[in-house]
Design a protein around this motif. Structure first.
Motif, PDB file in Angstrom:
ATOM      1  N   UNK A 290       0.793  -1.236   0.000  1.00 48.46           N
ATOM      2  CA  UNK A 290       0.000   0.000   0.000  1.00 48.46           C
ATOM      3  C   UNK A 290       0.824   1.285   0.000  1.00 48.46           C
ATOM      4  N   UNK A 291       1.938   1.306   0.728  1.00 47.56           N
ATOM      5  CA  UNK A 291       2.749   2.520   0.792  1.00 47.56           C
ATOM      6  C   UNK A 291       3.360   2.856  -0.565  1.00 47.56           C
ATOM      7  N   UNK A 292       3.592   1.855  -1.390  1.00 52.49           N
ATOM      8  CA  UNK A 292       4.102   2.069  -2.740  1.00 52.49           C
ATOM      9  C   UNK A 292       2.963   2.183  -3.750  1.00 52.49           C
ATOM     10  N   UNK A 293       1.877   1.509  -3.469  1.00 46.50           N
ATOM     11  CA  UNK A 293       0.778   1.403  -4.428  1.00 46.50           C
ATOM     12  C   UNK A 293       0.220   2.757  -4.836  1.00 46.50           C
ATOM     13  N   UNK A 294       0.142   3.683  -3.906  1.00 44.97           N
ATOM     14  CA  UNK A 294      -0.446   4.983  -4.198  1.00 44.97           C
ATOM     15  C   UNK A 294       0.259   5.665  -5.365  1.00 44.97           C
ATOM     16  N   UNK A 295       1.566   5.455  -5.492  1.00 45.07           N
ATOM     17  CA  UNK A 295       2.317   6.028  -6.607  1.00 45.07           C
ATOM     18  C   UNK A 295       1.898   5.406  -7.939  1.00 45.07           C
ATOM     19  N   UNK A 296       1.702   4.100  -7.946  1.00 40.88           N
ATOM     20  CA  UNK A 296       1.278   3.402  -9.154  1.00 40.88           C
ATOM     21  C   UNK A 296      -0.128   3.848  -9.559  1.00 40.88           C
ATOM     22  N   UNK A 297      -0.982   4.017  -8.560  1.00 38.76           N
ATOM     23  CA  UNK A 297      -2.355   4.458  -8.820  1.00 38.76           C
ATOM     24  C   UNK A 297      -2.353   5.854  -9.440  1.00 38.76           C
ATOM     25  N   UNK A 298      -1.563   6.741  -8.866  1.00 43.29           N
ATOM     26  CA  UNK A 298      -1.477   8.100  -9.406  1.00 43.29           C
ATOM     27  C   UNK A 298      -0.856   8.107 -10.800  1.00 43.29           C
ATOM     28  N   UNK A 299       0.170   7.281 -10.991  1.00 49.81           N
ATOM     29  CA  UNK A 299       0.791   7.183 -12.307  1.00 49.81           C
ATOM     30  C   UNK A 299      -0.207   6.720 -13.353  1.00 49.81           C
ATOM     31  N   UNK A 300      -1.005   5.712 -12.999  1.00 52.53           N
ATOM     32  CA  UNK A 300      -2.009   5.184 -13.912  1.00 52.53           C
ATOM     33  C   UNK A 300      -3.114   6.201 -14.160  1.00 52.53           C
ATOM     34  N   UNK A 301      -3.440   6.972 -13.146  1.00 58.36           N
ATOM     35  CA  UNK A 301      -4.450   8.028 -13.286  1.00 58.36           C
ATOM     36  C   UNK A 301      -4.003   9.054 -14.325  1.00 58.36           C
TER      37      UNK A 301
ATOM     38  N   UNK B 223       5.883  13.938 -17.804  1.00 54.22           N
ATOM     39  CA  UNK B 223       4.646  14.456 -17.225  1.00 54.22           C
ATOM     40  C   UNK B 223       4.144  13.549 -16.107  1.00 54.22           C
ATOM     41  N   UNK B 224       4.180  12.240 -16.349  1.00 57.16           N
ATOM     42  CA  UNK B 224       3.675  11.286 -15.364  1.00 57.16           C
ATOM     43  C   UNK B 224       4.514  11.273 -14.095  1.00 57.16           C
ATOM     44  N   UNK B 225       5.833  11.210 -14.249  1.00 54.97           N
ATOM     45  CA  UNK B 225       6.728  11.211 -13.090  1.00 54.97           C
ATOM     46  C   UNK B 225       6.563  12.511 -12.302  1.00 54.97           C
ATOM     47  N   UNK B 226       6.487  13.632 -13.014  1.00 53.14           N
ATOM     48  CA  UNK B 226       6.307  14.917 -12.342  1.00 53.14           C
ATOM     49  C   UNK B 226       4.971  15.009 -11.634  1.00 53.14           C
ATOM     50  N   UNK B 227       3.925  14.477 -12.260  1.00 53.16           N
ATOM     51  CA  UNK B 227       2.587  14.505 -11.668  1.00 53.16           C
ATOM     52  C   UNK B 227       2.562  13.748 -10.345  1.00 53.16           C
ATOM     53  N   UNK B 228       3.093  12.543 -10.348  1.00 48.75           N
ATOM     54  CA  UNK B 228       3.085  11.724  -9.127  1.00 48.75           C
ATOM     55  C   UNK B 228       3.850  12.427  -8.014  1.00 48.75           C
TER      56      UNK B 228
END
Length: 237
Positions: A140-151, A207-212
């Motif tokens: 979960x502590x890492x997952x939020x980054x993947x979720x935001x990246x996918x968003x 853009x994705x890396x910066x967004x997260x």
């Protein structure tokens, strides 16, 4: 006739037992009543204020999506401007793509022609929840980054990066590693031309890396502010 001896003793014991049972019953009823009485709300505790949309963020937040995360996304995506439309067509407070919006509001039987800030937030929450379900195998502590990246870029590009990481022996369950992999996902990358590994091709990874990073920084700041508010301190927004 006067009763005495063992018979009198039995009656006294019975009376004492009955009295004790009544006392226990009365105590239990009182405890139940006290438990059902709502505790007064401390109106003096300040509530964190981030934007004019906080009440909607709080309403649509759930066990997966924290309301402060919604606020952080809105801040980064639109700077809380409900009229914003991106060059790609993403619109509204949460910068939801039209196709995603139609899909998400359609789930509750709403015509996609019906557009509102409330529905924009609802669509974003549903999309985030869907993304979260795709990455449940990640801590979960890492997952939020993947979720935001996918968003931001779509789950396909994130899974591409994970496949590239695996093929090169990199731990694909750590977001910092995925950032490094994404930085190589350009048109001239040989792996990006291998459709068995990189199925969705190159994309705007910057853009994705910066967004997260921006959303996570903002979210962590909002969490800090919320903690201060809970302690009775009004933080500066």
């Amino acid at each position: 006739m006067v009763t005495s001896g063992p018979e009198l003793t039995k009656k006294r014991v019975a009376a004492l037992l009955i009295a004790a049972a009544v006392i226990v019953l009365l105590f239990s009823l009182r405890t139940c009543r006290e438990a059902n009485v709502e505790k007064p709300v401390d109106d003096d505790v300040p509530e964190l204020v981030i934007s004019q949309f906080d009440s909607l963020f709080r309403e649509y937040a759930d066990t997966v999506v924290d309301w402060k995360l919604l606020a952080a996304i809105a801040c980064v995506e639109s700077e809380f401007d409900t009229s914003k439309v991106s060059s790609k067509g993403a619109f509204g407070l949460m910068q939801v793509m039209p196709s995603t919006y139609r899909d998400m509001v359609g789930r509750i039987g709403v015509d996609s022609d019906s557009v509102s800030t409330e529905l924009n937030i609802y669509a974003a929450v549903q999309q985030l929840s869907d993304m979260n379900s795709l990455f449940l195998f990640i801590n979960p502590s890492e997952r939020i980054n993947y979720v935001l990246g996918a968003y931001n870029c779509g789950h396909g590009h994130v899974f591409d990066a994970m496949r590239i990481a695996r093929s090169t022996g990199v731990n694909r369950y750590r977001w910092s590693n995925i950032e490094d992999v994404m930085s190589t996902m350009s048109e001239d990358n040989e792996l990006c031309s291998d459709t068995t590994v990189c199925r969705y091709g190159a994309f705007n990874w910057q853009e994705t890396v910066g967004f997260v990073r921006k959303v996570m920084n903002r979210y962590q700041e909002y969490c800090r502010m919320d903690s201060l508010a809970a302690d009775g301190i009004i933080p500066d927004a």
